[in-house]
Design a protein around this motif. Structure first.
Motif: not given
Length: 513
Positions: A253-266, A279-285, A303-307
């Protein structure tokens, strides 16, 4: 007495079943039974006390086992409704030995519940001075040596000193709330010490009113040094920490907020993960995160704070369909907090939802997505057939859209007929078909009734004839306890519909079969 009852393993098994079989909410019968067994004979005494204190033992009860002239309850109750235990005299070595005898048996400690903001109340609270005196008696070992579960709130340096005395290697679950307004000097050092102090930790929750970047970094470093975690609830995590966590075979089980503009390499494995709450500020993340996962999630919340427009959400649904097992997912929740400007209003159509229909074992679906969901009776039938096990379906509970609903009472009957386990339904319905009918028999309904639906929320459904709508609903929803609506009485442009639904709800309760 049978000789087998002298065997401690058999005693332990029997006494634990006493707790399991007690169906009462507060388990009073189990407590009384175990206490009686502890007093029955010396053969039962220690095992019965172990089980009793493992299930119900608290530090307050251990204090109350010491002489009554040592402690006392403040006559003035605190704001949280708790009676505060205070020290009335000097703590002696004999007092400590009594406390120690019971403290060895305590497995769970929650001092976080003394904060009213958590919505919990204790009958007994403990004065900080009394706790500090106990903690200072023997600095060579933890205050509660066999503790496995700890909940704690950190307001200042004193809370930090106390928790250090309570942390132990036996701890498997740690819940921390940081309510400190001013900086706590050793807080970062304490967070960093969690891993070496509690190497067997399996559940870690860290909440903070203002999670600074330094505190986030300490939490991230701690997570990288804990290798047996099954449950993580925390704040913002960056891509590097997520890469580490994705390789933990124990993580469920993992509950977290994504760092804005997070970039995943793998690719993120998360092979055993079952519950993901992001929870993501930008749903694209969030889309990027989910698309890199190959897992068997049972619960997914985004969850996202942005439209997010319909195209972005449609992309998210497609990614979910390819990255999450169709056979495992049971609960899906997607919420976009910001309401879009009317000139940018977009609409999801049935074809956009098709990827979600492949998850045919869903039991709970909650979509409050900041854009319209265009469904008609045909779409309602397809949704109902795709999710036959659905128990809770909530579609745009909090969003009033300029797009009128195209689902008629016939579409509602589709849900009722094909989803027999439905307990809660939130759906906007066009009731004009019912209101235009002169005949109140509704012969076309047949014998369709739903025996399990408890809550029906019509959101922003428009209504003109409260009596006709109430008569129809009372015939098909005999077990429904509540009919809710989202219209607000205080708003001029909504008051008319709010009053009509209020009347319909009253009539519904009177008309039910």
């Amino acid at each position: 007495m049978s000789r087998c009852l002298f065997i401690s393993e058999i005693q332990l098994s029997i006494f634990q079943w006493i707790f399991v079989l007690d169906a009462s909410h507060e388990k009073h019968v189990a407590q009384a039974t175990l206490a009686a067994l502890a007093r029955t004979c010396t053969a039962f005494h220690h095992i019965a006390l172990d089980v009793l204190w493992q299930q119900f033992g608290t530090i307050a009860r251990a204090i109350q086992c010491m002489p009554h002239d040592l402690w006392g309850g403040d006559a003035i109750k605190s704001e949280s409704g708790c009676i505060c235990l205070k020290l009335h005299r000097h703590l002696t070595k004999d007092d400590w030995n009594i406390f120690r005898r019971y403290a060895l048996r305590i497995r769970h400690l929650s001092l976080a519940t003394q904060d009213v903001r958590r919505g919990k109340k204790l009958m007994v609270d403990i004065d900080d001075e009394l706790l500090a005196r106990l903690a200072s008696m023997d600095a060579t070992q933890p205050l509660l040596p066999n503790l496995t579960s700890l909940e704690w709130i950190i307001y200042d340096e004193r809370d930090l000193r106390l928790i250090r005395r309570i942390m132990t290697k036996s701890l498997t679950s740690l819940f921390l709330e940081v309510w400190a307004i001013s900086p706590v000097p050793d807080l970062l050092q304490f967070i960093s010490s969690i891993a070496p102090t509690c190497p067997s930790l399996r559940k870690l929750t860290v909440h903070s009113v203002a999670l600074s970047s330094h505190l986030r970094q300490s939490v991230s470093q701690t997570l990288c040094h804990l290798h047996h975690l099954t449950t993580i609830h925390c704040g913002i995590l960056d891509a590097e920490v997520l890469n580490h966590l994705s390789r933990l075979p124990s993580l469920l089980e993992l509950k977290l907020a994504l760092q804005p503009n997070a970039e995943f390499q793998n690719e993120l494995l998360f092979e055993q993960l079952q519950v993901l709450d992001v929870h993501a500020q930008d749903i694209s993340s969030a889309v990027d995160l989910v698309s890199r996962m190959r897992n068997k999630l049972t619960n997914l919340s985004i969850f996202s704070d942005d439209h997010a427009g319909a195209s972005v959400l449609a992309q998210l649904f497609r990614r979910l369909s390819t990255s999450v097992s169709h056979y495992s997912l049971r609960r899906l929740q997607i919420m976009v907090a910001e309401r879009p400007p009317h000139d940018l209003f977009s609409v999801l159509k049935l074809e956009d939802l098709y990827p979600l229909l492949s998850f045919n074992r869903l039991t709970h679906v909650l979509l409050d997505i900041g854009c319209g969901i265009s469904l008609d009776d045909v779409a309602a039938l397809e949704l109902a057939q795709a999710w036959p096990n659905i128990m809770q379906l909530v579609l745009n509970k909090f969003l009033e859209t300029p797009l009128p609903s195209s689902i008629s009472p016939i579409g509602l009957l589709c849900f009722l007929k094909h989803c027999p386990n439905l307990l809660e339904l939130t759906l906007e319905i066009d009731f004009s078909f019912i209101e235009e009918q002169d005949d109140q028999s509704h012969y076309w309904v047949g014998d369709t009734t739903h025996q399990h639906l408890s809550i029906f929320d019509v959101t922003y459904s428009k209504i003109h004839d409260a009596a006709k709508v109430a008569a129809f609903l009372s015939g098909v929803l005999p077990r429904t306890v509540h009919v809710h609506y989202s219209w607000i009485h205080a708003l001029d442009d909504q008051r008319e519909y709010a009053e009509r639904w209020n009347e319909a709800s009253r009539l519904f309760m009177r008309m039910k079969r």
